[in-house]
Design an enzyme around this catalytic site. Structure first.
Site: not given
Length: 360
Positions: A83, A156, A183, A207, A271-274, A355
């Site tokens: 990070y 978040n 998320s 899922r 905003y992310g790359g999970m 969470k």
């Protein structure tokens, strides 16, 4: 280490009253527990729980007893050294959480003992029981909001709000498409978009509990819940216009799916790359549909330009939305700080419904 008996002597949140401040003054000179890492690496290998001492507050500082702090992807990435932000090492993880002021320095007028506070800056090190912080790095929050909501207020929800408001002039009836819709950010995007009259197309993975998940997202306000394979057809069958804004926190094929659904001249924010896979985009989207691709980082340029006052104003606005019932906190599961490794194992559970919070 603190014994269990000693830990139980720390006053509960409801017991903080002016008459108890002498007891708090004594407590702040005692050692407390903190999660510490000496060098970046695998969280299961580099994290340890140690006794630390928080110094009494200087003139512009306050003593804080942390109450709850979440485990976020940015926390894991920080521990791993992946990070852009890193606390001085040895250091304590935790970019957000909620605490209570136990003492204030001589020149502090903005806070008082008993106030609930959240960080205005990252790298606060919230995975610990107590700390001494600069007063200007904290923001007072009201006691009538659930602690779970306050503990997860600073990352978040502002990310969801910022992406919806700062890049495209969304109008009622517009459509936003996002992946990673289960998320915390995804859930907040759904709710905030609904409050603006904006429709959402939400892409999630297949899922075992598909129907339950769809019902849950629809209850939050989702208009379409789909998969990568079915998203184009489901959007058409719903009779919605092509999305003007796309949000990507996954990467790989999930990012490509979002981009392909956008209308001509649309914008996609990453905003992310999970998935840990790169964002791969067809050249035709750039040439023939004039799609704009941008990145979003809450701690990045826009946040620095606004400064602490702007960040505080956003938090106050989000608190009002929570009070009005327009923004609900994702379901949570708590672990004692001493069980941080158990918390991390649960955090890694596929399709985790809650969470993860650390209770100090």
């Amino acid at each position: 280490m603190f014994s269990a008996a000693l830990l139980r002597q720390v006053p509960a949140l409801s017991s903080f009253r002016p008459a108890g401040l002498s007891a708090l003054a004594a407590l702040r000179h005692m050692s407390s527990l903190a999660v510490i890492f000496d060098a970046p690496g695998d969280p299961e290998k580099v994290l340890a729980i140690r006794e630390v001492e928080a110094a009494p507050p200087k003139d512009d500082e306050v003593s804080v007893r942390f109450l709850l702090a979440p485990i976020n992807p940015s926390d894991i990435n920080t521990i791993e050294g992946k990070y852009p932000l890193m606390p001085p090492l040895p250091g304590t993880p935790g970019h957000e959480g909620v605490g209570q002021v136990t003492a204030v320095g001589a020149k502090v007028s903005s806070l008082k003992p008993g106030d609930l506070v959240v960080p205005l800056e990252p790298c606060m090190g919230t995975w610990r029981q107590a700390a001494t912080c600069t007063a200007s790095a904290l923001h007072r929050v009201p006691p009538d909001v659930p602690l779970e909501a306050l503990a997860t207020l600073c990352i978040n929800p502002p990310s969801a709000l910022g992406m919806l408001e700062n890049f495209v002039n969304l109008q009622p009836g517009d459509v936003v498409v996002q992946n990673g819709a289960t998320s915390a950010v995804g859930q907040e995007v759904i709710q905030l978009a609904r409050s603006k009259g904006v429709r959402t197309v939400n892409i999630i993975r297949e899922r075992p509990n598909w129907e339950e998940t769809v019902s849950w997202l629809r209850a939050l306000g989702a208009d379409v819940v789909s998969t990568e394979a079915r998203a184009k057809q489901d959007l058409k069958e719903a009779g919605l216009p092509e999305p003007v804004l796309g949000l990507n926190c996954v990467g790989g094929s999930a990012a490509t799916t979002v981009a392909k659904l956008l209308r001509e001249g649309g914008t996609m924010l990453t905003y992310g790359g999970m998935s840990m896979k790169p964002v791969q985009l067809p050249t035709s989207l750039l040439i023939f549909k004039d799609i704009t691709f941008k990145g979003f980082w809450l701690s990045g340029r826009s946040s620095r330009q606004g400064g602490p006052a702007a960040r505080a104003a956003v938090l106050d606005r989000l608190v009002d939305l929570i009070r009005q019932g327009q923004l609900k906190t994702a379901p949570t599961k708590e672990f004692p700080l001493s069980q941080v490794q158990d918390a991390l194992q649960y955090y890694a559970t596929p399709f985790r419904p809650n969470k993860v919070l650390l209770r100090m």
